[in-house]
Write a protein that holds these residues in place. Structure first.
Motif, PDB file in Angstrom:
ATOM      1  N   ALA A 100      -6.434  -1.501  -6.150  1.00 24.06           N
ATOM      2  CA  ALA A 100      -6.463  -2.591  -7.132  1.00 24.06           C
ATOM      3  C   ALA A 100      -5.059  -2.877  -7.660  1.00 24.06           C
ATOM      4  O   ALA A 100      -4.690  -4.031  -7.875  1.00 24.06           O
ATOM      5  CB  ALA A 100      -7.404  -2.239  -8.279  1.00 24.06           C
ATOM      6  N   LEU A 101      -4.274  -1.820  -7.841  1.00 25.05           N
ATOM      7  CA  LEU A 101      -2.899  -2.022  -8.314  1.00 25.05           C
ATOM      8  C   LEU A 101      -2.082  -2.763  -7.254  1.00 25.05           C
ATOM      9  O   LEU A 101      -1.341  -3.703  -7.563  1.00 25.05           O
ATOM     10  CB  LEU A 101      -2.245  -0.678  -8.654  1.00 25.05           C
ATOM     11  CG  LEU A 101      -0.792  -0.763  -9.125  1.00 25.05           C
ATOM     12  CD1 LEU A 101      -0.679  -1.547 -10.428  1.00 25.05           C
ATOM     13  CD2 LEU A 101      -0.186   0.624  -9.301  1.00 25.05           C
ATOM     14  N   ALA A 102      -2.258  -2.360  -5.993  1.00 30.74           N
ATOM     15  CA  ALA A 102      -1.535  -3.046  -4.915  1.00 30.74           C
ATOM     16  C   ALA A 102      -1.901  -4.528  -4.895  1.00 30.74           C
ATOM     17  O   ALA A 102      -1.044  -5.394  -4.715  1.00 30.74           O
ATOM     18  CB  ALA A 102      -1.855  -2.402  -3.562  1.00 30.74           C
ATOM     19  N   MET A 103      -3.191  -4.829  -5.129  1.00 33.02           N
ATOM     20  CA  MET A 103      -3.623  -6.236  -5.161  1.00 33.02           C
ATOM     21  C   MET A 103      -2.991  -6.969  -6.346  1.00 33.02           C
ATOM     22  O   MET A 103      -2.641  -8.145  -6.243  1.00 33.02           O
ATOM     23  CB  MET A 103      -5.154  -6.322  -5.245  1.00 33.02           C
ATOM     24  CG  MET A 103      -5.851  -5.888  -3.968  1.00 33.02           C
ATOM     25  SD  MET A 103      -7.665  -5.795  -4.145  1.00 33.02           S
ATOM     26  CE  MET A 103      -8.111  -7.529  -4.039  1.00 33.02           C
ATOM     27  N   ALA A 104      -2.844  -6.251  -7.454  1.00 31.74           N
ATOM     28  CA  ALA A 104      -2.261  -6.877  -8.652  1.00 31.74           C
ATOM     29  C   ALA A 104      -0.786  -7.200  -8.442  1.00 31.74           C
ATOM     30  O   ALA A 104      -0.253  -8.140  -9.028  1.00 31.74           O
ATOM     31  CB  ALA A 104      -2.440  -5.965  -9.861  1.00 31.74           C
ATOM     32  N   LEU A 105      -0.115  -6.406  -7.589  1.00 35.45           N
ATOM     33  CA  LEU A 105       1.318  -6.585  -7.392  1.00 35.45           C
ATOM     34  C   LEU A 105       1.654  -7.729  -6.432  1.00 35.45           C
ATOM     35  O   LEU A 105       2.816  -8.131  -6.322  1.00 35.45           O
ATOM     36  CB  LEU A 105       1.944  -5.285  -6.852  1.00 35.45           C
ATOM     37  CG  LEU A 105       1.895  -4.068  -7.800  1.00 35.45           C
ATOM     38  CD1 LEU A 105       2.433  -2.835  -7.092  1.00 35.45           C
ATOM     39  CD2 LEU A 105       2.670  -4.341  -9.075  1.00 35.45           C
ATOM     40  N   LEU A 116       0.831  -1.203   0.000  1.00 42.52           N
ATOM     41  CA  LEU A 116       0.000   0.000   0.000  1.00 42.52           C
ATOM     42  C   LEU A 116       0.867   1.255   0.000  1.00 42.52           C
ATOM     43  O   LEU A 116       0.521   2.267  -0.596  1.00 42.52           O
ATOM     44  CB  LEU A 116      -0.954  -0.006   1.197  1.00 42.52           C
ATOM     45  CG  LEU A 116      -2.135  -0.963   1.022  1.00 42.52           C
ATOM     46  CD1 LEU A 116      -2.860  -1.195   2.340  1.00 42.52           C
ATOM     47  CD2 LEU A 116      -3.106  -0.428  -0.029  1.00 42.52           C
ATOM     48  N   GLU A 117       2.031   1.152   0.658  1.00 37.31           N
ATOM     49  CA  GLU A 117       2.950   2.278   0.651  1.00 37.31           C
ATOM     50  C   GLU A 117       3.490   2.503  -0.754  1.00 37.31           C
ATOM     51  O   GLU A 117       3.629   3.631  -1.218  1.00 37.31           O
ATOM     52  CB  GLU A 117       4.093   1.996   1.624  1.00 37.31           C
ATOM     53  CG  GLU A 117       4.843   3.250   2.023  1.00 37.31           C
ATOM     54  CD  GLU A 117       5.929   2.938   3.044  1.00 37.31           C
ATOM     55  OE1 GLU A 117       5.708   2.055   3.895  1.00 37.31           O
ATOM     56  OE2 GLU A 117       6.996   3.573   2.965  1.00 37.31           O
ATOM     57  N   ARG A 118       3.740   1.394  -1.453  1.00 38.60           N
ATOM     58  CA  ARG A 118       4.280   1.493  -2.804  1.00 38.60           C
ATOM     59  C   ARG A 118       3.325   2.202  -3.757  1.00 38.60           C
ATOM     60  O   ARG A 118       3.741   2.899  -4.667  1.00 38.60           O
ATOM     61  CB  ARG A 118       4.546   0.072  -3.318  1.00 38.60           C
ATOM     62  CG  ARG A 118       5.818  -0.017  -4.111  1.00 38.60           C
ATOM     63  CD  ARG A 118       6.076  -1.405  -4.566  1.00 38.60           C
ATOM     64  NE  ARG A 118       6.454  -1.371  -5.959  1.00 38.60           N
ATOM     65  CZ  ARG A 118       6.518  -2.434  -6.737  1.00 38.60           C
ATOM     66  NH1 ARG A 118       6.197  -3.610  -6.253  1.00 38.60           N
ATOM     67  NH2 ARG A 118       6.878  -2.308  -7.981  1.00 38.60           N
ATOM     68  N   VAL A 119       2.028   2.013  -3.540  1.00 48.16           N
ATOM     69  CA  VAL A 119       1.063   2.676  -4.418  1.00 48.16           C
ATOM     70  C   VAL A 119       0.598   4.010  -3.833  1.00 48.16           C
ATOM     71  O   VAL A 119      -0.333   4.629  -4.344  1.00 48.16           O
ATOM     72  CB  VAL A 119      -0.168   1.778  -4.703  1.00 48.16           C
ATOM     73  CG1 VAL A 119       0.258   0.511  -5.418  1.00 48.16           C
ATOM     74  CG2 VAL A 119      -0.925   1.450  -3.425  1.00 48.16           C
ATOM     75  N   GLY A 120       1.253   4.434  -2.744  1.00 47.77           N
ATOM     76  CA  GLY A 120       0.956   5.748  -2.191  1.00 47.77           C
ATOM     77  C   GLY A 120      -0.323   5.820  -1.382  1.00 47.77           C
ATOM     78  O   GLY A 120      -0.969   6.867  -1.319  1.00 47.77           O
ATOM     79  N   LEU A 121      -0.706   4.712  -0.760  1.00 47.96           N
ATOM     80  CA  LEU A 121      -1.964   4.709   0.013  1.00 47.96           C
ATOM     81  C   LEU A 121      -1.739   4.444   1.492  1.00 47.96           C
ATOM     82  O   LEU A 121      -2.678   4.081   2.200  1.00 47.96           O
ATOM     83  CB  LEU A 121      -2.909   3.639  -0.532  1.00 47.96           C
ATOM     84  CG  LEU A 121      -3.975   4.057  -1.539  1.00 47.96           C
ATOM     85  CD1 LEU A 121      -4.949   2.904  -1.737  1.00 47.96           C
ATOM     86  CD2 LEU A 121      -4.737   5.292  -1.104  1.00 47.96           C
ATOM     87  N   GLU A 122      -0.479   4.602   1.978  1.00 49.55           N
ATOM     88  CA  GLU A 122      -0.209   4.206   3.362  1.00 49.55           C
ATOM     89  C   GLU A 122      -1.101   4.942   4.371  1.00 49.55           C
ATOM     90  O   GLU A 122      -1.485   4.378   5.389  1.00 49.55           O
ATOM     91  CB  GLU A 122       1.275   4.379   3.713  1.00 49.55           C
ATOM     92  CG  GLU A 122       1.815   5.799   3.627  1.00 49.55           C
ATOM     93  CD  GLU A 122       2.312   6.153   2.229  1.00 49.55           C
ATOM     94  OE1 GLU A 122       1.812   5.542   1.261  1.00 49.55           O
ATOM     95  OE2 GLU A 122       3.179   7.038   2.094  1.00 49.55           O
ATOM     96  N   ASP A 123      -1.474   6.173   4.044  1.00 52.18           N
ATOM     97  CA  ASP A 123      -2.298   6.934   4.990  1.00 52.18           C
ATOM     98  C   ASP A 123      -3.735   6.443   5.050  1.00 52.18           C
ATOM     99  O   ASP A 123      -4.439   6.664   6.033  1.00 52.18           O
ATOM    100  CB  ASP A 123      -2.296   8.419   4.608  1.00 52.18           C
ATOM    101  CG  ASP A 123      -0.912   9.026   4.765  1.00 52.18           C
ATOM    102  OD1 ASP A 123      -0.128   8.466   5.566  1.00 52.18           O
ATOM    103  OD2 ASP A 123      -0.613  10.029   4.086  1.00 52.18           O
ATOM    104  N   ALA A 124      -4.181   5.799   3.966  1.00 53.70           N
ATOM    105  CA  ALA A 124      -5.582   5.364   3.917  1.00 53.70           C
ATOM    106  C   ALA A 124      -5.718   3.864   4.142  1.00 53.70           C
ATOM    107  O   ALA A 124      -6.802   3.306   3.972  1.00 53.70           O
ATOM    108  CB  ALA A 124      -6.197   5.749   2.585  1.00 53.70           C
ATOM    109  N   ALA A 125      -4.620   3.200   4.555  1.00 55.56           N
ATOM    110  CA  ALA A 125      -4.619   1.740   4.636  1.00 55.56           C
ATOM    111  C   ALA A 125      -5.738   1.190   5.510  1.00 55.56           C
ATOM    112  O   ALA A 125      -6.317   0.155   5.203  1.00 55.56           O
ATOM    113  CB  ALA A 125      -3.269   1.250   5.153  1.00 55.56           C
TER     114      ALA A 125
END
Lengths: 283, 311
Positions: free
Chosen positions: B139-144, B114-123
């Protein structure tokens, strides 16, 4: 084995909805609340027995749990198709069989947990207000309620897997409920009337007619309940098919055979749902 | 081995042929842009690769697995960012990624992804309240998850702002550097040019062009334009310019001379010619052929497949 993850996720998702809490409240109210009624109705100075309390519970539970099972189950798969979250589910290495199986287990959990909580609270009420507490019978009623929940969830999930829109799932579920839980005896009567030219009486009935009646999930579950719970007065009026049939009781009208019918009510809807879902084009 | 290979893959819906005899080959380790306007058959193709829609005829493999018989093995080895997906509104971003990790049996760390896709604050926020762009990131984080050998991304930048689209591209590049193959669809050309090794352009269910982007441009003799803002336009200047072999057309528009070049390396010669005619040039603007124009040409003009592929 990924159905385990699907079941767990589904339960977690539903568990965060208002639905689970509403159901828990409803079942506590039903089990604990309704079992108070015979106590209130009892004449002054007498403490009614355990059987009075539990006997009173049976019909409302038998009506409430099927409805809850259907409501909890009918959207299980079709809502994921409508929202598009099915694309996550099936973009991951889940098979469609995993999805159907995981959903039945997850949603059965959604019905089972409030049922168990309701029965725990109910037990406290019954112990406090009534004379004696037959643990085995009470557990029998709980087991029966859980089985009933599983049957109706399975039927609803089967419907949910079979159709492509929520509206169709709702229509099919309602249609099922009305046909099998309200009209079924009339359907059987209509068939009897067509064949025999008269309406069926209470006993001395042909085995085939009683078998048709027995085929509904409600009737076959009732037959099972007689093997699990000792009801007051159940032996006085023989409501089982055995007492109403003309001549020898065929094996398919014995209570054990109701287990076969109930098992079919779980397996057949799920099987049809699975095959239709497996062949569904998700575009 | 090819990452994706299809052989006469076809899907009909009633009378409509959504995908018509598609022969596609995506090589291991490349970034392949699958382009075309909406309704060209891109999503139907992807749905067939993922096992959502069975083909009417033809066949295909993904990472060597058959798309009909071995779909589960395919989805175990790839990462998917689906189109038009919905989220589990009551589950957090973290739970979504965790679910993908569990199903794949991977050992990723959901928080790190989630940090990689820039969503760490909304995790730990429920996905129900997410914007389209945030959902796209989940969705991208799930794909990775599970370091997939192939990423299939259906319209990955939809809902992303330019900044998000840039981050998406840098993640795609990092995945390619790791050794992954990336196959993504888009109906917007500009995002493709910067990142694709090859593109395939779909139209009416068929692949109308497939090549490297520069090669595609060459194939079309793409023309560049030079616009010179000048003080006067002498009468014989246009005639003189037209005699130059690198100039295919020229006209005057207000105080601008618009020169269409078939060889963009001859701009200096054109400018010299204009100045030699005694004209003072105030401004010079050069327009390279955009992929956008090429795309428009391929998907709207009457260009048949044989013309392009056989060129």
């Amino acid at each position: 084995m990924s159905w385990v993850h699907i079941a767990r996720k589904d339960f977690a998702d539903a568990g965060r909805s208002m639905m689970l809490w509403a159901l828990t409240g409803l079942l506590i109210l039903a089990v604990a609340g309704i079992s108070v009624i015979p106590y209130l109705l009892a004449s002054d100075g007498t403490t009614p027995g355990f059987e009075d309390g539990v006997g009173f519970l049976f019909s409302p539970i038998g009506l409430l749990i099927p409805i809850i099972g259907l409501v909890v189950g009918y959207q299980a798969i079709v809502s994921e198709r409508e929202s598009g979250s099915i694309r996550f589910l099936l973009g991951l290495p889940n098979t469609r069989r995993d999805v159907v199986l995981g959903k039945v287990i997850g949603r059965t959990g959604v019905v089972a947990i409030p049922t168990v909580i309701g029965f725990l609270v109910g037990a406290a009420v019954i112990v406090a207000l009534y004379e004696g507490f037959a643990v085995v019978d009470y557990l029998g009623l709980l087991a029966f309620s859980l089985l009933m929940g599983l049957v109706y969830v399975a039927i609803a999930v089967g419907i949910s897997a079979s159709v492509s829109s929520r509206a169709k799932a709702l229509a099919a579920t309602l249609g099922f409920f009305v046909l099998f839980d309200f009209l079924w005896e009339f359907v059987a009567m209509a068939i009897y009337w067509t064949v025999e030219g008269s309406l069926p009486g209470f006993d001395g009935l042909p085995a085939w007619y009683l078998f048709i009646v027995r085929l509904s999930p409600g009737q076959s579950l009732s037959a099972i309940s007689l093997t699990l719970i000792d009801f007051v007065g159940a032996e006085d009026i023989d409501l089982t098919a055995a007492g109403r049939v003309a001549g020898e009781v065929p094996f398919y009208l014995e209570n054990w055979f109701a287990w076969v019918i109930v098992t079919l009510w779980i397996v057949v809807p799920l099987g049809i749902g699975y095959v239709r879902f497996k062949n569904a084009v998700l575009s | 081995m090819s990452a994706i290979e299809t052989d006469s893959l076809t899907r009909r819906f009633g009378d409509v042929t959504a995908v018509d005899g598609l022969d596609l080959e995506v090589k291991d380790g490349e970034v392949y842009g699958f382009l075309g306007p909406n309704g060209a058959g891109k999503s139907t193709t992807i749905n067939m690769l993922l096992g959502f829609t069975p083909p009417t005829s033809g066949s295909g493999t993904v990472l060597g697995y058959d798309i009909v018989e071995e779909s589960q093995a395919i989805r175990q080895s790839i990462g998917v960012l689906p189109e038009d997906f919905g989220m589990y509104d009551r589950l957090t971003a973290h739970k979504h990624v965790q679910f993908a990790i569990e199903v794949k049996g991977a050992d990723d760390d959901a928080s790190a992804l989630l940090e990689r896709v820039g969503l760490e604050d909304a995790a730990d926020r429920k996905a129900g309240g997410f914007s389209t762009g945030m959902k796209q990131r989940v969705a991208l984080a799930m794909a990775l998850v599970g370091e997939p050998d192939l990423l299939i991304l259906d319209e990955p930048s939809s809902g992303l702002d330019p900044n998000g689209a840039r981050e998406m591209r840098s993640i795609i590049r990092a995945e390619v550097d790791r050794g992954a193959t990336v196959f993504f669809s888009s109906h917007i050309m500009e995002q493709v040019e910067a990142i694709c090794d090859r593109v395939g352009i779909m139209r009416d269910g068929r692949l109308v062009a497939e090549d490297r982007i520069d090669a595609l441009k060459d194939q079309f003799d793409a023309e560049s334009q030079l616009v010179l803002t000048v003080d006067t336009v002498p009468d014989d200047l246009l005639t003189e310019l037209r005699t130059m072999p690198s100039v295919s057309d020229t006209h005057v528009s207000g105080s601008d001379i618009v020169i269409v070049l078939n060889d963009s390396s001859r701009k200096a010669a054109v400018i010299n010619t204009v100045e030699a005619a005694g004209v003072e040039i105030d401004d010079i603007t050069s327009k390279e052929p955009s992929l956008e124009e090429l795309f428009a040409k391929l998907t709207t003009d009457d260009v048949s497949k044989s013309e392009v592929i056989g060129a």
